[in-house]
Design a protein around this motif. Structure first.
Motif, PDB file in Angstrom:
ATOM      1  N   GLY A 284       0.930  14.310 -12.635  1.00 27.93           N
ATOM      2  CA  GLY A 284       0.159  13.191 -13.147  1.00 27.93           C
ATOM      3  C   GLY A 284       0.964  12.186 -13.943  1.00 27.93           C
ATOM      4  N   TYR A 285       2.306  12.135 -13.735  1.00 30.37           N
ATOM      5  CA  TYR A 285       3.150  11.181 -14.449  1.00 30.37           C
ATOM      6  C   TYR A 285       3.858  10.272 -13.444  1.00 30.37           C
ATOM      7  CZ  TYR A 285       2.497  14.058 -18.607  1.00 30.37           C
ATOM      8  OH  TYR A 285       1.942  14.743 -19.663  1.00 30.37           O
ATOM      9  N   CYS A 286       4.092   9.026 -13.869  1.00 29.73           N
ATOM     10  CA  CYS A 286       4.758   8.057 -13.006  1.00 29.73           C
ATOM     11  C   CYS A 286       6.240   8.399 -12.887  1.00 29.73           C
ATOM     12  CB  CYS A 286       4.577   6.638 -13.559  1.00 29.73           C
ATOM     13  SG  CYS A 286       5.469   5.367 -12.631  1.00 29.73           S
TER      14      CYS A 286
ATOM     15  N   ARG B  59       2.637  -0.311 -11.883  1.00 36.06           N
ATOM     16  CA  ARG B  59       2.214  -0.743 -10.556  1.00 36.06           C
ATOM     17  C   ARG B  59       3.337  -0.655  -9.536  1.00 36.06           C
ATOM     18  NH1 ARG B  59      -3.290  -0.766 -10.468  1.00 36.06           N
ATOM     19  NH2 ARG B  59      -4.122  -1.835 -12.286  1.00 36.06           N
ATOM     20  N   ALA B  60       4.378   0.133  -9.822  1.00 32.34           N
ATOM     21  CA  ALA B  60       5.507   0.220  -8.908  1.00 32.34           C
ATOM     22  C   ALA B  60       5.855   1.661  -8.564  1.00 32.34           C
ATOM     23  CB  ALA B  60       6.736  -0.472  -9.519  1.00 32.34           C
ATOM     24  N   GLY B  61       5.808   2.564  -9.533  1.00 34.85           N
ATOM     25  CA  GLY B  61       6.202   3.941  -9.294  1.00 34.85           C
ATOM     26  C   GLY B  61       5.081   4.770  -8.695  1.00 34.85           C
ATOM     27  N   GLN B  62       5.471   5.873  -8.084  1.00 37.87           N
ATOM     28  CA  GLN B  62       4.507   6.809  -7.530  1.00 37.87           C
ATOM     29  C   GLN B  62       4.219   7.912  -8.534  1.00 37.87           C
ATOM     30  OE1 GLN B  62       5.792   8.248  -3.714  1.00 37.87           O
ATOM     31  NE2 GLN B  62       5.825   6.225  -2.780  1.00 37.87           N
ATOM     32  N   VAL B  63       3.053   8.479  -8.473  1.00 42.79           N
ATOM     33  CA  VAL B  63       2.608   9.503  -9.416  1.00 42.79           C
ATOM     34  C   VAL B  63       2.958  10.872  -8.842  1.00 42.79           C
ATOM     35  CG1 VAL B  63       0.639  10.452 -10.651  1.00 42.79           C
ATOM     36  CG2 VAL B  63       0.757   7.994 -10.195  1.00 42.79           C
ATOM     37  N   ASP B  64       3.621  11.698  -9.667  1.00 38.39           N
ATOM     38  CA  ASP B  64       4.000  13.023  -9.195  1.00 38.39           C
ATOM     39  C   ASP B  64       2.827  13.996  -9.310  1.00 38.39           C
ATOM     40  OD1 ASP B  64       3.785  13.645 -11.873  1.00 38.39           O
ATOM     41  OD2 ASP B  64       5.930  13.752 -12.224  1.00 38.39           O
ATOM     42  N   ARG B  65       3.096  15.242  -8.972  1.00 34.86           N
ATOM     43  CA  ARG B  65       2.031  16.235  -8.949  1.00 34.86           C
ATOM     44  C   ARG B  65       1.491  16.545 -10.340  1.00 34.86           C
ATOM     45  NH1 ARG B  65       4.063  21.328  -5.684  1.00 34.86           N
ATOM     46  NH2 ARG B  65       1.932  21.956  -6.261  1.00 34.86           N
TER      47      ARG B  65
ATOM     48  N   THR C  67       0.836  -1.195   0.000  1.00 35.83           N
ATOM     49  CA  THR C  67       0.000   0.000   0.000  1.00 35.83           C
ATOM     50  C   THR C  67       0.872   1.245   0.000  1.00 35.83           C
ATOM     51  OG1 THR C  67      -1.700  -1.188   1.220  1.00 35.83           O
ATOM     52  CG2 THR C  67      -1.838   1.227   1.200  1.00 35.83           C
ATOM     53  N   PRO C  68       0.666   2.178  -0.955  1.00 34.57           N
ATOM     54  CA  PRO C  68       1.506   3.371  -0.999  1.00 34.57           C
ATOM     55  C   PRO C  68       1.237   4.265   0.205  1.00 34.57           C
ATOM     56  CG  PRO C  68      -0.305   3.572  -2.564  1.00 34.57           C
ATOM     57  CD  PRO C  68      -0.355   2.175  -2.018  1.00 34.57           C
ATOM     58  N   PRO C  69       2.167   5.151   0.525  1.00 36.38           N
ATOM     59  CA  PRO C  69       1.952   6.063   1.657  1.00 36.38           C
ATOM     60  C   PRO C  69       0.723   6.922   1.437  1.00 36.38           C
ATOM     61  CG  PRO C  69       4.256   6.082   0.933  1.00 36.38           C
ATOM     62  CD  PRO C  69       3.486   5.305  -0.088  1.00 36.38           C
ATOM     63  N   ALA C  70       0.183   7.421   2.527  1.00 37.01           N
ATOM     64  CA  ALA C  70      -1.014   8.255   2.454  1.00 37.01           C
ATOM     65  C   ALA C  70      -0.725   9.501   1.626  1.00 37.01           C
ATOM     66  CB  ALA C  70      -1.467   8.637   3.862  1.00 37.01           C
ATOM     67  N   GLY C  71      -1.667   9.842   0.769  1.00 32.27           N
ATOM     68  CA  GLY C  71      -1.509  11.022  -0.074  1.00 32.27           C
ATOM     69  C   GLY C  71      -0.793  10.775  -1.371  1.00 32.27           C
ATOM     70  N   THR C  72      -0.378   9.542  -1.667  1.00 31.42           N
ATOM     71  CA  THR C  72       0.306   9.216  -2.915  1.00 31.42           C
ATOM     72  C   THR C  72      -0.509   8.202  -3.702  1.00 31.42           C
ATOM     73  OG1 THR C  72       1.595   7.439  -1.892  1.00 31.42           O
ATOM     74  CG2 THR C  72       2.553   9.659  -1.877  1.00 31.42           C
TER      75      THR C  72
ATOM     76  N   ALA D 103       1.737   8.623 -18.329  1.00 25.65           N
ATOM     77  CA  ALA D 103       0.725   9.606 -17.935  1.00 25.65           C
ATOM     78  C   ALA D 103      -0.470   8.885 -17.333  1.00 25.65           C
ATOM     79  CB  ALA D 103       0.302  10.449 -19.131  1.00 25.65           C
ATOM     80  N   GLN D 104      -0.885   9.326 -16.176  1.00 24.43           N
ATOM     81  CA  GLN D 104      -1.968   8.662 -15.477  1.00 24.43           C
ATOM     82  C   GLN D 104      -3.326   9.214 -15.923  1.00 24.43           C
ATOM     83  OE1 GLN D 104      -0.919   6.102 -13.200  1.00 24.43           O
ATOM     84  NE2 GLN D 104       0.835   6.669 -14.462  1.00 24.43           N
ATOM     85  N   PRO D 105      -4.323   8.355 -16.029  1.00 28.19           N
ATOM     86  CA  PRO D 105      -5.661   8.852 -16.376  1.00 28.19           C
ATOM     87  C   PRO D 105      -6.226   9.689 -15.245  1.00 28.19           C
ATOM     88  CG  PRO D 105      -5.762   6.527 -15.787  1.00 28.19           C
ATOM     89  CD  PRO D 105      -4.303   6.883 -15.857  1.00 28.19           C
TER      90      PRO D 105
END
Length: 491
Positions: free
Chosen positions: A203-205, A195-201, A183-188, A211-213
Motif C-alpha cells: 500500500g505504498y507508492c 500521480r506517477a508511481g505505482q502502489v506496491d502490495r 492508464t496504469p497496467p491492469a492490476g496496478t 501511504a495510500q488510503p
C-alpha cells in the motif's frame, strides 16, 4: 606491566583525582580502562620523516611585484596559476584540470621562461590526472596556434570543456502536472499523491513512498431514498465497519428500502472481514426474501441468521488460522438493520449498534428503537444502576451479544413499528451514538431536510462524530419514512 595514565580529573564525571587513584571516588569509574595518550604527531608522512614545523618568527618569501616603469604603466597582475610550486614528492605542479587562462607579456612571473610548461610543438602540456566526465583529448587535437594569438576554435573548445566538467545533477522528482499520466497496467494502482508511481502490495507508492488510503477508509453510497456513509475515524488504523443499502419491491408492487450496518469487534480476528461478510449476507437475504412475500419482520430475522452463518464460516478459513492469536476471539461483529415500506418500519439487531427514529416534525418526540446487548444495558434493565451511571462505567461497552463462531447463543432481536407521521430512520454504530447517545441529541444533530437529502444528512452525522474526536469508526445510514415510490429518489 603498563602503567595507568596520570589523570587530573575523572574522564566520566570530572571529579578531581589524586596520584595513584585506581577508581574515581565520586562515580567509581575504573581508571585502568582509560587508554594512554597516543605517542604520535598530528601529521602523517607517507614517504619519509615529517619535516620539523616552521618557526613562528620565520620569514615568508612572498612574491614581490616589480615597480611601475617610467611610462606610468601599472604593475603587472599575478594570477594563482603564475606562482610556481611543488607537490609532496618535490615534482613541479602543473596547470589545474580546468586550465587557467594563459597570461603573456609583462604578466608572466619573473624568472620564468616564456616557453616553459609547453610541449615542443607549442601545445599545452596535459595535466596529470584522470578524467571520467569526457573522453581524453589527444595531442593532435590540441590548439597549435601561437600563445600570443589564441585561435577562436581553441577558445570555443576550452569553453565547451569547462561547460562539460562534472555534470552530476541529481534526478528531479516527477511533476504530476507534466508527468505522463497514462492508464496504469491492469492490476496496478497509481499513487494518489505523486500521480506517477505505482502502489506496491503493502500500500505504498514505489516512487514517493506515500501511504495510500485504503478503499474502506471512507465510503459513501446513495441509492434512491437511502444513503450511507462510513469513515475510519481519527484514531483507528483501519475501518472495521461495513454497510449495505438496497431497495426492492414487495409482491404488491410497493417499495421496500433496506439498510444494514455492521461493526467489527476489534478484539477479534479479522473484524473488518466479519463486518463486510455480515452486511453482504444480510442484504442479499433481504433482497431474496422480501419480493417472495415473506413478512418484513421474519425476513429481518432470517437475514440476521444468514449474516451469522457468513461470519461463522470465516473461522474455518486458513487466513483466520494464520492471524489467530491465543488472546483473540474468532471473527465477530455486531449488526443493526432496518426495512422501510410504505406503512411499516422493521428493525433488527445483535450487539450495541443502534437505530433511531426522528420525526420530520421536530415538535414530536424522537425515539431509540433498539436495546443494546451490553453490560450497561443489562445493569439498567436489572435496576442496579441508572443509565447515566451505567454508561459512565468503564465496562459499559462490553457487549453481551454478537455474531461469531464463539458467540454464546444467537438471539436476533426484531421489532416492528407503524409510525403515524413522516420522518427518518438513523441506523448507526457506536462510533456515532457515542457523541449523540440520547434520541433528543440525535434529533438535534440531523438536518431538518434529512428526508429529502439523506446523503447530506449522513455526512453531517459522520462529521459530528469526527468533530467530537472520532475515537472509533463511524458508520450511519439514513432512510426516509414512508418509503417513496419506485423511481422517486431523493431530491
Amino acid at each position: 606491566m603498563s602503567q595507568m595514565p596520570q589523570l587530573a580529573a575523572c574522564p566520566h564525571c570530572e571529579w578531581p583525582l589524586e596520584s595513584g587513584d585506581r577508581f574515581c571516588g565520586a562515580c567509581g569509574y575504573d581508571l585502568s580502562v582509560v587508554p594512554a595518550p597516543p605517542q604520535d604527531t598530528p601529521t602523517i608522512t607517507m614517504n619519509g620523516t615529517a619535516p620539523p614545523p616552521p618557526r613562528a618568527d620565520a620569514p615568508v618569501d612572498w612574491p614581490v611585484a616589480p615597480e611601475a616603469g617610467s611610462s606610468g604603466a601599472p604593475a603587472p597582475v599575478h594570477l594563482p596559476s603564475d606562482i610556481r610550486g611543488t607537490d609532496s614528492g618535490g615534482s613541479e605542479l602543473h596547470a589545474p584540470l580546468g586550465g587557467a587562462p594563459d597570461v603573456q607579456g609583462p604578466q608572466l612571473s619573473a624568472g620564468a621562461p616564456q616557453g616553459e610548461g609547453r610541449s615542443p610543438g607549442g601545445a599545452e602540456r596535459s595535466a596529470r590526472g584522470v578524467r571520467f566526465d569526457r573522453p581524453t583529448e589527444s595531442a593532435s587535437t590540441a590548439p597549435s596556434s601561437s600563445p600570443s594569438s589564441p585561435s577562436p576554435s581553441s577558445e570555443a573548445a576550452a569553453a565547451a570543456a569547462a561547460a562539460e566538467d562534472y555534470h552530476l545533477a541529481a534526478p528531479r522528482p516527477v511533476d504530476p502536472r507534466t508527468a505522463d499520466l497514462s492508464t496504469p497496467p491492469a492490476g496496478t494502482k497509481t499513487c494518489v499523491a505523486c500521480r506517477a508511481g505505482q502502489v506496491d502490495r503493502d500500500g505504498y507508492c514505489e516512487n514517493c513512498g506515500h501511504a495510500q488510503p485504503r478503499e474502506r477508509d471512507h465510503m459513501e453510497q446513495e441509492l434512491g431514498a437511502v444513503a450511507a456513509v462510513s469513515d475510519r475515524g481519527l484514531r483507528h488504523h483501519r475501518n472495521e465497519d461495513a454497510f449495505a443499502v438496497s431497495s426492492t419491491a414487495l409482491p404488491d408492487g410497493s417499495p421496500a428500502v433496506v439498510a444494514i450496518v455492521c461493526d467489527g469487534v476489534s478484539s477479534a480476528t479479522r473484524p473488518d472481514d466479519a463486518s463486510l461478510a455480515a452486511s453482504r449476507a444480510a442484504g442479499e437475504s433481504l433482497l431474496e426474501t422480501l419480493p417472495r412475500g415473506t413478512h418484513p419482520q421474519q425476513a429481518m430475522h432470517d437475514a440476521i441468521v444468514a449474516a451469522s452463518n457468513a461470519v461463522n464460516s470465516l473461522a474455518e478459513e486458513p487466513e483466520t488460522a494464520q492471524e489467530h492469536a491465543p488472546h483473540q476471539n474468532a471473527p465477530a461483529c455486531t449488526l443493526v438493520g432496518a426495512v422501510v415500506t410504505s406503512t411499516l418500519l422493521i428493525v433488527g439487531w445483535v450487539g450495541d449498534s443502534r437505530a433511531y427514529w426522528v420525526p420530520a416534525d421536530r415538535s414530536s418526540p424522537p425515539a431509540r428503537l433498539t436495546e443494546d446487548d451490553s453490560w450497561a444495558a443489562q445493569m439498567v434493565a436489572a435496576g442496579l444502576m441508572s443509565e447515566a451511571e451505567a454508561y459512565a462505567d468503564h465496562r459499559a461497552h462490553a457487549i453481551t451479544g454478537w455474531l461469531g463462531a464463539d458467540a454464546y447463543e444467537l438471539e436476533p432481536h426484531t421489532a416492528s413499528f407503524k409510525p403515524d407521521r413522516p420522518g427518518v430512520v438513523v441506523v448507526c454504530t457506536d462510533g456515532l451514538w457515542n457523541y449523540a447517545e440520547a434520541a433528543e441529541e440525535m434529533a438535534e444533530v440531523i438536518p431538518l431536510d434529512a428526508a429529502l437529502r439523506p446523503l447530506h444528512a449522513a455526512r453531517v452525522l459522520v462529521g459530528h462524530a469526527l468533530d467530537g474526536g472520532g475515537h472509533d469508526n463511524v458508520t450511519v445510514a439514513v432512510l426516509p419514512f414512508p418509503a417513496p415510490p419506485q423511481g422517486a429518489g431523493s431530491a
